[in-house]
Design a protein around this motif. Structure first.
Motif, mmCIF file in Angstrom:
data_model
loop_
_atom_site.group_PDB
_atom_site.id
_atom_site.type_symbol
_atom_site.label_atom_id
_atom_site.label_comp_id
_atom_site.label_asym_id
_atom_site.label_seq_id
_atom_site.Cartn_x
_atom_site.Cartn_y
_atom_site.Cartn_z
ATOM 1 N N ASP A 61 -5.630 5.322 -3.002
ATOM 2 C CA ASP A 61 -6.757 5.513 -2.074
ATOM 3 C C ASP A 61 -7.137 4.229 -1.339
ATOM 4 O OD1 ASP A 61 -7.803 4.073 -4.136
ATOM 5 O OD2 ASP A 61 -9.387 5.492 -4.659
ATOM 6 N N MET A 119 -16.007 -3.213 -8.030
ATOM 7 C CA MET A 119 -16.583 -1.909 -8.360
ATOM 8 C C MET A 119 -16.699 -1.749 -9.870
ATOM 9 S SD MET A 119 -14.423 0.439 -5.713
ATOM 10 C CE MET A 119 -15.136 1.971 -6.340
ATOM 11 N N GLU A 177 -13.475 8.421 -9.329
ATOM 12 C CA GLU A 177 -14.412 8.168 -8.232
ATOM 13 C C GLU A 177 -15.829 7.875 -8.732
ATOM 14 O OE1 GLU A 177 -13.768 7.885 -5.029
ATOM 15 O OE2 GLU A 177 -11.639 8.203 -5.384
ATOM 16 N N SER A 235 0.855 -1.183 0.000
ATOM 17 C CA SER A 235 0.000 0.000 0.000
ATOM 18 C C SER A 235 0.892 1.234 0.000
ATOM 19 C CB SER A 235 -0.917 0.002 1.232
ATOM 20 O OG SER A 235 -0.146 0.027 2.423
ATOM 21 N N TYR A 254 -15.732 3.874 -13.088
ATOM 22 C CA TYR A 254 -14.497 3.848 -12.300
ATOM 23 C C TYR A 254 -13.240 3.592 -13.146
ATOM 24 C CZ TYR A 254 -17.967 3.436 -8.607
ATOM 25 O OH TYR A 254 -19.055 3.650 -7.797
ATOM 26 N N LYS A 274 -7.860 1.264 -2.724
ATOM 27 C CA LYS A 274 -8.543 0.262 -3.546
ATOM 28 C C LYS A 274 -7.503 -0.668 -4.189
ATOM 29 C CE LYS A 274 -12.572 3.135 -4.648
ATOM 30 N NZ LYS A 274 -12.161 4.376 -3.981
ATOM 31 N N TRP A 320 -11.449 -3.168 -6.988
ATOM 32 C CA TRP A 320 -12.072 -3.683 -5.766
ATOM 33 C C TRP A 320 -11.945 -2.679 -4.635
ATOM 34 C CZ3 TRP A 320 -14.138 -8.608 -6.443
ATOM 35 C CH2 TRP A 320 -13.670 -9.328 -7.555
ATOM 36 N N ASP A 321 -12.991 -2.611 -3.802
ATOM 37 C CA ASP A 321 -12.971 -1.819 -2.577
ATOM 38 C C ASP A 321 -12.625 -2.767 -1.426
ATOM 39 O OD1 ASP A 321 -13.355 -0.227 -0.398
ATOM 40 O OD2 ASP A 321 -15.364 0.457 -0.951
ATOM 41 N N THR A 322 -11.537 -2.490 -0.722
ATOM 42 C CA THR A 322 -11.100 -3.418 0.331
ATOM 43 C C THR A 322 -12.099 -3.509 1.481
ATOM 44 O OG1 THR A 322 -9.766 -1.595 1.239
ATOM 45 C CG2 THR A 322 -8.635 -3.208 -0.141
ATOM 46 N N GLU A 323 -12.996 -2.521 1.607
ATOM 47 C CA GLU A 323 -14.013 -2.573 2.656
ATOM 48 C C GLU A 323 -15.144 -3.528 2.299
ATOM 49 O OE1 GLU A 323 -13.597 -0.972 5.524
ATOM 50 O OE2 GLU A 323 -11.676 -0.258 4.735
ATOM 51 N N ASN A 324 -15.295 -3.809 1.001
ATOM 52 C CA ASN A 324 -16.362 -4.707 0.539
ATOM 53 C C ASN A 324 -15.894 -5.436 -0.714
ATOM 54 O OD1 ASN A 324 -18.709 -6.017 -0.090
ATOM 55 N ND2 ASN A 324 -19.758 -4.195 -0.889
#
Length: 491
Positions: free
Chosen positions: A231, A259, A299, A185, A303, A233, A250-254
């Motif tokens: 950011d 995406m 954003e 990261s 995307y 992702k 991909w969003d690491t939170e979900n």
């Protein structure tokens, strides 16, 4: 009613690629034929390194950027490995230090002389031994000095402190199969991996745990890759069940659903992604392809926005990527690739057309510089910091290069030494061995009398010495800059 198609506005929509002239290529290089999905090339503002064919072991070339044209067969190489070299990576905090991983199961770190090699380099600064099978991935920590990650075909990820030649962390139960790629990261707190079991994992190395995991990120059986974006992702390349090449965000939170997901074509070469965090542009190069596609990550949906394709006639066997601080800002150059052919290396310049000759602030925000944000011990102790940013307004100025010195500790049996790595709150009686930048004047403090008058005198002396050291450092920088100009023919 108007049916005119609305074109998305982007300052990178007209980016175009231009190969350099033949005399500015690096010719007659026998690029490695080893079957491994590595880039085979690493570049920084001083050198280009290329993994080459070698008899009786593994070797790679290190050429100063200005040494173009035909490269003599007798040109010295870095040749300390006993098996083929699989991956190389320049240290982001020292343009003269490079690490290599090999089929001989070792990782070696090398110090390249100021003006390049004049004789074969066989003695590394340090040899890191800990893998039981070949080492296919090498990656330096982006913000902590002397922290190096290696991943091998034994499915183990090792993190080293190169300054002390010790193993900091061994992550050996997290991957059931071959690791295809590793990407840190931006602040170096985590890294993501792509594995042969089709899973993408986000790992916290200091805790030794998998923070997030996406199974079957791409359904196909061919190799995939994952990279961290600025950011947080994750951008992945892989194959569908029908063997079509794919890109996904991909969003690491979900991680349940991507995406964005795009299918490219049906070619069979692995896709190598290169990411520019300053412009949020991803360049995708396929091994065996003759093109470079580039996409802007935004954003708003969808995307992933396709920008353009650079196409040439010859297929690429590997690809190098110049850090932002090595680009020519006066020509609005936003990326430079070093494309490996079978027998040569060809630079490709990516440019944004602009009419003005002034510095383009929107193209060149402050970028990661050559200074480390922290030492290895601070990172192990739990500190996290983003890269130290520099402005490109006055173009790239070479940083002061320090020799890599390895201070081996006598007790290296513990794989995770949290206590010894924690930076103390008060000045120690003896300076820590790996803090090479600590001012030597501090060594006089313990022996000084405790009287307030004497202490004041010693502190003033230390302050004067520090000012003198800073002044001499600036003078050395100016002399190095003058010397580099003379060597490059700019008087």
């Amino acid at each position: 009613m108007s049916f005119r198609k609305v074109v998305r506005q982007s300052k990178f929509r007209h980016v175009f690629g231009q190969p350099v002239k033949t005399e500015q290529c690096y010719d007659d290089i026998r690029v490695s034929r080893v079957t491994w999905d590595s880039t085979f090339c690493a570049v920084n503002p001083a050198f280009v390194a290329i993994i080459v064919e070698a008899s009786g072991g593994g070797a790679f070339l290190v050429l100063p950027l200005h040494k173009t044209g035909r490269i003599d067969k007798s040109y010295p190489t870095v040749c300390g490995h006993t098996g083929p070299v699989l991956d190389i990576d320049w240290c982001p905090h020292n343009d003269h230090v490079i690490a290599s991983g090999s089929e001989d199961c070792t990782v070696m770190v090398w110090q390249i002389p100021e003006n390049g090699l004049v004789q074969p380099l066989t003695e590394p600064v340090v040899v890191l031994e800990g893998h039981s099978k070949r080492v296919g991935i090498i990656s330096w920590h982006p913000t902590a000095r002397n922290v190096l990650l290696s991943a091998g075909c034994d499915n183990v990820v090792l993190i080293w402190n190169v300054g002390t030649a010790e193993e900091l962390y061994r992550l050996d139960g997290l991957h059931p199969d071959l690791i295809y790629s590793v990407s840190w990261s931006r602040d170096g707190a985590r890294f993501c991996t792509a594995c042969k079991d089709k899973s993408v994992r986000v790992i916290d190395p200091r805790r030794g745990t998998v923070v997030a995991e996406k199974e079957r990120a791409h359904e196909g059986a061919r190799p995939m890759r994952a990279i961290f974006l600025a950011d947080g992702k994750i951008f992945t390349t892989g194959f569908s069940r029908m063997s079509e090449r794919q890109l996904a965000l991909w969003d690491t939170e979900n991680l349940e659903e991507p995406m964005g997901l795009q299918e490219l074509d049906s070619s069979n070469g692995a896709l190598l992604p290169f990411y520019d965090p300053d412009t949020n542009v991803v360049y995708v190069c396929g091994k065996g392809d003759s093109s470079i596609r580039y996409f802007e990550i935004t954003e708003e949906p969808p995307y992933i926005h396709f920008l353009n394709t650079f196409t040439s006639k010859e297929p690429q066997r590997g690809m190098g990527w110049m850090p932002k601080r090595g680009l020519d800002v006066s020509k609005c150059e936003i990326a430079r690739f070093y494309k490996l052919h079978e027998r040569k290396c060809e630079p490709i310049i990516m440019t944004v057309p602009r009419k003005s000759d002034l510095f383009q602030d929107d193209l060149y925000p402050d970028t990661a510089g050559p200074e480390a944000a922290m030492e290895a011990e601070e990172w192990v102790a739990g500190r996290t910091a983003g890269p130290v940013l520099v402005s490109l307004r006055h173009a790239y100025v070479p940083s002061k290069q320090r020799d890599l010195k390895v201070n081996r500790r006598t007790l290296l049996h513990e794989s995770r030494p949290p206590a010894t790595a924690t930076p103390p709150a008060t000045p120690p009686a003896t300076p820590a061995p790996t803090r090479l930048s600590a001012p030597p004047a501090l060594g006089t403090l313990p022996s000084a009398p405790t009287g307030p008058g004497r202490l004041e005198e010693v502190l003033q002396e230390v302050s004067a010495l520090r000012a003198l050291v800073a002044e001499q450092g600036q003078r050395i920088s100016r002399l190095e800059e003058q010397l580099s100009r003379l060597e490059n023919g700019h008087v």
